[in-house]
Design a protein around this motif. Structure first.
Motif, short mmCIF file in Angstrom:
data_model
loop_
_atom_site.label_atom_id
_atom_site.label_comp_id
_atom_site.label_asym_id
_atom_site.label_seq_id
_atom_site.Cartn_x
_atom_site.Cartn_y
_atom_site.Cartn_z
N GLU A 141 -1.95 6.95 -0.95
CA GLU A 141 -1.52 5.87 -2.66
C GLU A 141 -0.43 5.03 -2.41
O GLU A 141 0.15 4.57 -1.85
CB GLU A 141 -0.93 7.13 -2.87
CG GLU A 141 -0.56 6.31 -4.23
CD GLU A 141 0.10 8.56 -5.27
OE1 GLU A 141 1.41 8.54 -6.04
OE2 GLU A 141 -0.76 9.32 -5.81
N LYS A 142 -0.43 3.99 -3.19
CA LYS A 142 0.12 3.03 -2.92
C LYS A 142 1.40 3.59 -3.93
O LYS A 142 1.43 3.66 -4.76
CB LYS A 142 -0.87 1.78 -3.93
CG LYS A 142 -1.38 1.04 -2.99
CD LYS A 142 -2.66 -0.46 -4.06
CE LYS A 142 -3.42 -0.37 -3.08
NZ LYS A 142 -3.82 -1.58 -3.47
N PRO A 143 2.40 2.61 -4.36
CA PRO A 143 2.67 1.94 -2.82
C PRO A 143 3.16 2.54 -1.45
O PRO A 143 3.75 3.17 -1.51
CB PRO A 143 4.93 1.17 -3.24
CG PRO A 143 4.73 1.60 -4.20
CD PRO A 143 3.77 2.98 -4.37
N ILE A 144 2.06 1.39 -0.24
CA ILE A 144 2.46 2.47 1.34
C ILE A 144 4.57 2.55 1.91
O ILE A 144 4.87 3.39 2.52
CB ILE A 144 1.40 1.54 1.76
CG1 ILE A 144 0.06 1.70 1.43
CG2 ILE A 144 1.46 1.98 3.45
CD1 ILE A 144 -0.17 2.70 1.36
N GLU A 145 5.02 1.13 1.55
CA GLU A 145 6.21 1.22 1.61
C GLU A 145 6.67 1.92 1.02
O GLU A 145 8.27 2.31 1.79
CB GLU A 145 6.89 -0.12 0.99
CG GLU A 145 6.05 -1.31 1.48
CD GLU A 145 4.92 -1.69 0.51
OE1 GLU A 145 4.34 -0.96 -0.94
OE2 GLU A 145 3.85 -2.02 1.03
N LYS A 146 6.73 2.69 0.08
CA LYS A 146 7.13 4.28 -0.54
C LYS A 146 7.52 5.73 0.28
O LYS A 146 7.38 6.28 0.91
CB LYS A 146 7.47 4.43 -1.61
CG LYS A 146 8.64 5.24 -3.02
CD LYS A 146 8.33 5.53 -3.89
CE LYS A 146 8.61 6.72 -4.44
NZ LYS A 146 7.65 7.48 -5.47
N ASN A 147 5.81 5.71 -0.15
CA ASN A 147 4.54 7.00 0.57
C ASN A 147 4.80 7.30 2.18
O ASN A 147 4.22 7.66 2.18
CB ASN A 147 3.39 6.50 -0.75
CG ASN A 147 3.74 6.90 -1.87
OD1 ASN A 147 4.64 7.23 -2.97
ND2 ASN A 147 2.62 6.90 -2.59
#
Length: 181
Positions: free
Chosen positions: A78-84
């Motif tokens: 699930e996007k955002p990959i930077e957060k998840n």
């Protein structure tokens, strides 16, 4: 360490053939693919340490089993990959050469054209699902895949959510669609 991944079938019966008794449907390794939905650090971090370890271990075993049987796997992030976060290394290392990892913006993976097209090219009618959030992404994906004509199987001990009632929201819907647990 953890319990083995098990798919339990409920009384899901194939239609009665002329004069033959109805029988439970079975997962056919030549007709199925695995789907791992949004198993990412952010969602895993919401589980207690014991549950998180168990989910990681069992999902890794699931991916290994699919690799050994040469069953294609679709993993979604699930996007955002930077957060998840990305797919945990332990699981990623078990994926086979038939596996693809996709990023998604919709809860329902079947609404993502690249994912939906890829699953269609696999020529498999059965989808075996693991992952999270069972009360949102897994549920919406199951319903979307059912609407596209796939048989959907859920691996009960590989489903998780931060919501205490989430697994039951998806897996035990008394109504409706024939999702097999």
């Amino acid at each position: 360490m953890g319990a083995p991944a098990v798919v339990m079938a409920r009384a899901n019966l194939e239609p009665e053939a002329a004069g033959q008794p109805r029988r439970p449907t079975r997962i056919d390794p030549d007709q199925c693919c695995g789907v791992i939905i949004d198993v990412q650090d952010y969602f895993l971090s919401q589980l207690d340490r014991h549950r998180r370890k168990k989910v990681l271990w069992n999902t890794k075993d699931f991916a290994r089993l699919l690799r050994l049987f040469r069953i294609p796997v679709v993993a979604t992030l699930e996007k955002p990959i930077e957060k998840n976060g990305a797919l945990p290394r332990e699981i990623d290392e078990e994926l086979n050469d038939l596996s693809r990892i996709f990023e998604k913006a919709f809860f329902d993976l079947s609404r993502e054209k690249p994912i939906s097209d890829h699953i269609a090219t696999l020529n498999r009618k059965q989808i075996v699902i693991a992952g999270c959030e069972t009360d949102v992404c897994v549920l919406q994906s199951c319903l979307g895949l059912l609407n596209q004509g796939y048989e959907v199987y859920l691996v009960e001990n590989l489903l998780f959510t931060a919501s205490p009632d989430g697994v039951f929201t998806t897996a035990r819907r008394p109504d409706r669609r024939p999702m097999r647990i």
